[in-house]
Design an enzyme around this catalytic site. Structure first.
Site, mmCIF file in Angstrom:
data_model
loop_
_atom_site.group_PDB
_atom_site.id
_atom_site.type_symbol
_atom_site.label_atom_id
_atom_site.label_comp_id
_atom_site.label_asym_id
_atom_site.label_seq_id
_atom_site.Cartn_x
_atom_site.Cartn_y
_atom_site.Cartn_z
ATOM 1 N N GLY A 73 46.892 31.174 44.125
ATOM 2 C CA GLY A 73 48.045 31.016 45.001
ATOM 3 C C GLY A 73 49.388 30.913 44.295
ATOM 4 N N PRO A 74 49.554 30.001 43.332
ATOM 5 C CA PRO A 74 50.870 29.852 42.698
ATOM 6 C C PRO A 74 51.364 31.119 41.994
ATOM 7 C CG PRO A 74 49.510 27.929 42.253
ATOM 8 C CD PRO A 74 48.617 28.937 42.901
ATOM 9 N N ASP A 75 50.437 31.994 41.596
ATOM 10 C CA ASP A 75 50.828 33.213 40.875
ATOM 11 C C ASP A 75 51.334 34.307 41.822
ATOM 12 O OD1 ASP A 75 50.032 31.926 38.628
ATOM 13 O OD2 ASP A 75 48.266 33.158 38.239
ATOM 14 N N THR A 76 50.631 34.518 42.950
ATOM 15 C CA THR A 76 50.918 35.721 43.755
ATOM 16 C C THR A 76 50.966 35.495 45.264
ATOM 17 O OG1 THR A 76 48.570 36.314 43.950
ATOM 18 C CG2 THR A 76 49.751 37.143 42.009
ATOM 19 N N ARG A 77 50.731 34.265 45.721
ATOM 20 C CA ARG A 77 50.608 34.050 47.167
ATOM 21 C C ARG A 77 51.826 34.555 47.939
ATOM 22 N NH1 ARG A 77 50.122 28.802 47.365
ATOM 23 N NH2 ARG A 77 47.856 28.701 47.582
ATOM 24 N N GLU A 139 34.707 32.141 42.949
ATOM 25 C CA GLU A 139 34.746 33.308 43.832
ATOM 26 C C GLU A 139 34.394 34.574 43.060
ATOM 27 O OE1 GLU A 139 38.348 31.621 46.720
ATOM 28 O OE2 GLU A 139 38.639 33.445 45.529
#
Length: 547
Positions: A73-77, A139
């Site tokens: 999330g923090p990279d590309t959300r 995942e």
């Protein structure tokens, strides 16, 4: 006794059909051969699965996703992933994305594992700090397991990283594993994660920094068709060059009692079962419209779509009684016949007419020029060809595609050809309806095409009755199949392409005019009479059209 036995057998058969239909979502299969209802493709679903949207929820069981996105999330959300998610959903693709990070010490949720297993295409977005997320690594392990055990399609995206750093676990990846080890993650788990990263690094994917000079929008434009191709076996493919369909969709959804927004069904109003038939001449866009409607119902287990229904017996086999279906079910079928749904008193019908001239020009231009309007110098020719094509979507697409990149001379030749005969592909579609007529209705159809467009049907009736062509039933069939219309002043009307088709059928009877069943060109008729080459049959045919 025999009658009771037959009754019980029929009831058992219906019960089996009901069970099958309750557990089956029907959809149109482009690859089918023939038109019998049994060739409709079945897609198995479970009746216990709740109706769900494409957005993730706490209860994921029962959701079937097209695509699963794995990302940190923090990279590309809020950047790449958000753009990709929107582009996929705008293309009608059902996407799962999980925004939640696992609390320390917890394993991946069973529901999340199920979402990965149920998704048809798996897209891990490997960013610089992807390996710092335990949930991402879990995942990824599950994604690769699905790829190995079920051959699940996997398309990795290497976001602003060097793939060699990923495979060799250098730089940020090395740092992440050091921190996991420091936080107490056992060596076996870390090794499993490292192997997963090495394996994903060996797969063919998209390296954002090296594709289209790092322009993410262009990369995504290239990715979407690939995903659609991977999904095509379970999807109803619809042409990209759609024009003028929105008002059709809105009106049909209104008739079905459905709240529809941004291409998706939001709410199905009422628990009653509703049936709607879409009818019109061949090539007018019935199947395309039905596919668009079906995509709107995607992931809703209430839709049955029957394409090109020609016989009431097909409905008896597949649909039967409306009481067979669950609450809120919607049944959509397409047909060339307007009376196909007469047995269902509450059924709605919707006729598709040829396109409005401005929309027709726009559709043609998309095929012929790749834009929504004609190129300079081709404006007049384009309008003439649109009119010669009868504003029929199939004719517009076929002719436009044929003329793409061609010289103006070829355009002029094509226009002249269209005045005499439709394009072969269009003609074949239109001729299906003609061939389905009995011999008497065929004669009436050809008479109208050659002589009687714009003429009062009541006058023509006297002639047809005298010729024993049974005009009452013949005209009724032609009306039902959308081959003719009756105007406000009882005048006979026919689509331009159908008129051209009918006249071509007569022209193909014989190269010599006097041997044809009908002569409508003044010079041909006059020349035949002057040369005294006409026999009694030809005279009768010319004046009364009886052959």
């Amino acid at each position: 006794m025999e009658e009771d036995r037959r009754g019980r057998k029929k009831m058992e058969s219906r019960n089996r059909m009901l069970w099958s239909l309750q557990n089956t979502a029907w959809e149109y299969d482009d690859s089918r051969q023939g038109r019998d209802a049994a060739s409709l493709k079945r897609r198995r679903t479970t009746t216990e699965s709740p109706v769900s949207s494409c957005s993730p929820s706490s209860d994921l069981a029962g959701n079937n996703y097209d695509v699963f996105l794995s990302f940190r999330g923090p990279d590309t959300r809020k950047s790449f992933t958000d753009f990709l998610y929107k582009s996929l959903t705008d293309a009608g693709i059902c996407v799962f994305r999980d925004d939640d990070e696992l609390p320390v010490g917890e394993g991946i949720k069973p529901a999340l594992i199920e979402a990965i297993k149920q998704s048809k295409v798996l897209i891990p977005i490997i960013s610089r700090d992807y390996a710092s997320s335990r949930s991402c690594l879990m995942e990824l392990v599950q994604i690769l397991e699905c790829k190995q055990t079920t051959s699940r399609e996997t398309i990795p995206i290497f976001y602003e990283i060097e793939v060699s750093d990923l495979k060799d676990q250098r730089n940020s990846f090395e740092k992440s594993f050091f921190e996991h080890q420091r936080d107490g993650v056992d060596c076996e788990t870390i090794q499993k994660w490292k192997v997963a990263l090495e394996e994903i690094g060996r797969l063919k994917g998209f390296v954002t920094a090296k594709i289209h000079n790092g322009h993410h929008s262009k990369l995504i434009d290239e990715l979407i068709p690939i995903v659609q191709q991977k999904l095509k076996k379970g999807r109803l493919l619809v042409t990209k060059n759609l024009v003028g369909v929105d008002h059709h969709v809105q009106e049909i959804m209104r008739k079905l009692g459905v709240v529809h927004r941004n291409g998706q069904v939001i709410e199905i109003c009422g628990s009653d079962v509703r049936v709607l038939g879409i009818y019109g001449i061949g090539g007018v866009g019935k199947t395309t419209l039905a596919k668009i409607l079906a995509e709107g119902f995607r992931n809703k287990q209430v839709l049955i779509l029957l394409d090109d229904v020609e016989d009431v017996d097909q409905l008896d086999v597949v649909v039967g009684e409306l009481s067979w279906f669950g609450p809120g079910s919607r049944i959509i079928m397409t047909s060339r016949k307007s009376d196909i749904l007469l047995k269902y008193k509450e059924a709605e019908t919707y006729e598709i007419e040829p396109m409005e001239e401005d929309k027709a020009l726009q559709l043609f231009s998309k095929r012929a020029f790749g834009t929504g309007s004609p190129s300079k110098g081709f404006e007049s020719l384009s309008k003439d060809i649109v009119l010669a094509s009868g504003r029929l979507p199939l004719a517009l697409e076929v002719t436009g595609s044929h003329l793409f990149g061609k010289s103006k001379g070829t355009w002029k030749d094509t226009l002249e050809k269209l005045k005499d005969t439709p394009h072969e592909k269009v003609e074949n579609v239109l001729k299906i309806s003609y061939l389905a007529l009995d011999i008497y209705a065929k004669h009436i159809f050809l008479d109208i095409a050659c002589f009687l467009i714009g003429k009062d049907e009541r006058i023509a009736f006297y002639m047809w009755e005298d010729c024993k062509l049974y005009p009452s039933s013949g005209i009724e069939v032609l009306l039902i199949m959308s081959l003719v219309k009756i105007g406000e002043n009882n005048e006979l009307l026919m689509h331009d392409l159908l008129r051209t088709l009918g006249r071509k059928i007569v022209l193909n009877e014989d190269p010599i005019p006097r041997n044809r069943s009908r002569l409508w060109v003044h010079d041909d008729a006059l020349s035949t009479l002057r040369k005294k080459e006409v026999n009694l049959k030809a005279i009768t045919t010319f004046f009364s059209t009886r052959s």
